[in-house]
Design a protein around this motif. Structure first.
Motif, PDB file in Angstrom:
ATOM      1  N   PRO A 139      10.219  19.003  51.982  1.00 56.74           N
ATOM      2  CA  PRO A 139       8.868  18.616  51.590  1.00 56.74           C
ATOM      3  C   PRO A 139       8.893  17.478  50.575  1.00 56.74           C
ATOM      4  O   PRO A 139       9.908  17.241  49.913  1.00 56.74           O
ATOM      5  CB  PRO A 139       8.314  19.895  50.949  1.00 56.74           C
ATOM      6  CG  PRO A 139       9.498  20.652  50.494  1.00 56.74           C
ATOM      7  CD  PRO A 139      10.613  20.306  51.442  1.00 56.74           C
ATOM      8  N   ASP A 171       3.963  17.996  47.692  1.00 60.10           N
ATOM      9  CA  ASP A 171       3.489  18.993  48.645  1.00 60.10           C
ATOM     10  C   ASP A 171       3.794  20.415  48.206  1.00 60.10           C
ATOM     11  O   ASP A 171       3.387  21.368  48.876  1.00 60.10           O
ATOM     12  CB  ASP A 171       4.128  18.756  50.021  1.00 60.10           C
ATOM     13  CG  ASP A 171       3.550  17.537  50.711  1.00 60.10           C
ATOM     14  OD1 ASP A 171       4.215  17.018  51.622  1.00 60.10           O
ATOM     15  OD2 ASP A 171       2.442  17.126  50.332  1.00 60.10           O
ATOM     16  N   SER A 199      -0.910  22.748  46.071  1.00 55.22           N
ATOM     17  CA  SER A 199      -2.098  22.248  46.754  1.00 55.22           C
ATOM     18  C   SER A 199      -2.830  21.236  45.871  1.00 55.22           C
ATOM     19  O   SER A 199      -3.187  21.525  44.728  1.00 55.22           O
ATOM     20  CB  SER A 199      -3.019  23.426  47.100  1.00 55.22           C
ATOM     21  OG  SER A 199      -4.353  22.988  47.185  1.00 55.22           O
ATOM     22  N   ARG A 242       7.950  18.662  57.074  1.00 51.45           N
ATOM     23  CA  ARG A 242       7.739  17.241  57.278  1.00 51.45           C
ATOM     24  C   ARG A 242       8.084  16.872  58.700  1.00 51.45           C
ATOM     25  O   ARG A 242       8.953  17.467  59.308  1.00 51.45           O
ATOM     26  CB  ARG A 242       8.636  16.427  56.324  1.00 51.45           C
ATOM     27  CG  ARG A 242       8.456  16.769  54.873  1.00 51.45           C
ATOM     28  CD  ARG A 242       7.082  16.458  54.364  1.00 51.45           C
ATOM     29  NE  ARG A 242       6.691  15.084  54.684  1.00 51.45           N
ATOM     30  CZ  ARG A 242       5.426  14.663  54.692  1.00 51.45           C
ATOM     31  NH1 ARG A 242       4.459  15.488  54.439  1.00 51.45           N
ATOM     32  NH2 ARG A 242       5.161  13.409  54.968  1.00 51.45           N
TER      33      ARG A 242
END
Lengths: 77, 436
Positions: B362, B366, B369, B429
């Motif tokens: 990630p 990320d 939130s 990803r």
């Protein structure tokens, strides 16, 4: 469609200068150009910027421990 | 192995700084619960009650000092390119510090002086261990930058603040200090707020703010002057307070602090003006909000030292307004913003750095939130500003309502960090950027 290939060497520079140089160079590039960047480190904080700006990137570790990052504009559909 | 800019091979394992930072975050959340639940005791103007004193120690030791210790353990190796003297010593110092602060706060809230004394002794041991570790680390510094001086100065002020606190506590029993309670408190506050807290923010911030804003090419001429004025202001304020020299010295010290803040504000404006990152990020929003509170706090402080007080406010409420702006506005919001960057980065480093390039990992941002982060900012800003306005208007009840809004913000902040720490949110990803 092939454009120019521009190379910059960021090795030895302290953050955030490497990332700033990349962003400044990208601003002056055309949509078909490719930017090759030599960096001491993986530019972790650069990747989200590139993706937000619509660029694609590939990072290749080099034998001497530095990194080569290839950056080009994402082709529009 | 390419380590990103917030890390270096010389840094200790991330678990050392992380444990201090996570303790700080938990303290921050608890602090907001107390402010929302007991607002009338804290904001009512009569601040010499056990609730407020406990809350102040929770805020200054449990929240801010813990986070700053963690940040310094991580960033001194990065900024100054030297190894921490002893990782073991760093770990060892954590436990007495944690137990000490927890015991002190509990002791204040249960009005148990024996507990406060015993736990205070433990806390002093823990904090002295950190100071010793950093002083020994600084023997290896080669390039003495403004940041190096600022951090060394900050840690020395931390030593003085803790020692002065210890002396004040002993003085309550044995009465050997002169100068009167208010002057002694002024010295304690000068050492802690201007010395330990603000110098750390300057030392670390002058590096991190441009890095997070992707800013380069701004003037660095004022940095040394700003840090020096701040240190002088803290030192003269402390000495003036300790020696009971109220009249002339304290306004002078306050003036130095105000000028130091003005220079820092100009520098931050310059840094933001030179930024390449177009959107204003969460960390920048928090930093700007914090700076606003810092300017407000230093102006209010200066007015107070010159003898002014709004006619509708008691001296206690006036002081509460100044301390709240400085502690919950300037210091806390600045730190929250930096935490949104540093903690996800440390977790990323710990969990994913070995795998980067070989599998999809990630992005750092990320890990939590963005929406939760936005709510944290809006609610903390609204709640802190609302509380400040209410306190300056002499309305403790309204301040408590605003504190509840700030609590909501703190909950969003804590939840975002929980997402990061527990890995609740790995967004896979696309593999187009992974090597073949």
């Amino acid at each position: 469609m092939s454009g120019k290939q521009i190379e910059i060497d960021n090795r030895g520079l302290t953050p955030p200068e490497p990332m700033v140089r990349v962003l400044d160079t990208l601003e002056q590039m055309g949509s078909g150009d490719v930017l090759l960047v030599r960096n001491d480190r993986r530019p972790l904080f650069l990747y989200p910027e590139l993706e937000d700006m619509g660029y694609v990137h590939e990072t290749e570790p080099l034998p001497d421990g530095s990194f080569l990052i290839r950056i080009w504009k994402k082709a529009k559909d | 192995m390419g380590l990103p800019a917030l890390a270096t091979k010389k840094a200790p394992p991330v678990t050392l700084p992380l444990r201090f930072m996570v303790t700080g975050i938990a303290s921050y959340l608890l602090l907001h619960f107390v402010l929302a639940a007991r607002g009338r005791d804290v904001f009512g103007g009569d601040y010499l009650n056990m609730t407020t004193i406990g809350a102040v120690h929770l805020a200054t030791l449990g929240w801010v000092s813990m986070v700053m210790i963690g940040a310094i353990y991580q960033l001194v190796p990065v900024l100054l390119q030297i190894e921490i003297h002893s990782e073991k010593l760093g770990r060892a110092g954590y436990w007495p510090a944690l137990a000490g602060v927890a015991g002190m706060v509990a002791g204040f809230w249960t009005a148990d002086p024996g507990l406060v004394a015993g736990a205070g002794f433990l806390a002093v041991i823990g904090f002295y261990t950190f100071v010793l570790n950093i002083l020994l680390t600084f023997r290896r510094v080669r390039g003495w930058t403004v940041q190096a001086w600022a951090i060394l100065g900050a840690v020395l002020f931390f030593f003085l603040t803790v020692s002065w606190g210890l002396l004040l506590a002993l003085n309550l029993k044995y009465g050997f200090l002169g100068g009167g309670f208010r002057a002694q408190m002024a010295a304690h506050a000068a050492l802690g707020l201007a010395g330990w807290f603000s110098l750390t923010i300057y030392g670390v911030g002058y590096r991190l703010i441009p890095m997070f804003a992707l800013s380069h090419g701004f003037s660095e001429r004022r940095q040394g002057v700003a840090a020096l004025l701040l240190a002088l202001g803290a030192a003269t304020g402390a000495l003036g307070g300790a020696a009971g020299l109220g009249r002339g010295v304290l306004p002078f010290a306050g003036g130095l602090v105000v000028i130091a803040f003005a220079l820092f504000a100009l520098d931050v404006r310059d840094i933001i003006a030179h930024r390449r990152r177009r959107r204003l990020e969460l960390v920048t929003n928090f930093s700007l909000a914090a700076l606003g509170f810092g300017i407000l706090a230093s102006l209010l402080l200066w007015l107070a030292l010159l003898g002014f007080r709004p006619s509708w406010l008691s001296p206690g409420a006036w002081l509460t307004g100044i301390v709240h702006a400085a502690l919950m506005g300037w210091v806390s919001l600045m730190i929250v913003g930096q935490i949104f960057k540093v903690v996800p980065f440390l977790i990323w480093l710990h969990r994913y750095s070995e795998r980067a390039g070989r599998e999809a990992v990630p992005l750092v941002r990320d890990l939590y939130s963005a929406q939760v982060g936005r709510w944290a900012f809006l609610l903390l800003l609204a709640g802190t500003a609302g509380t400040e306005l209410a306190v300056l208007a002499g309305r403790a009840g309204l301040a408590t309502v605003a504190a509840a809004v700030a609590l909501a913000g703190a909950l969003f902040f804590a939840y975002a960090m929980l997402q990061v720490l527990l890995g609740l949110r790995f967004v896979p990803r696309r593999t187009e950027d992974a090597e073949g």
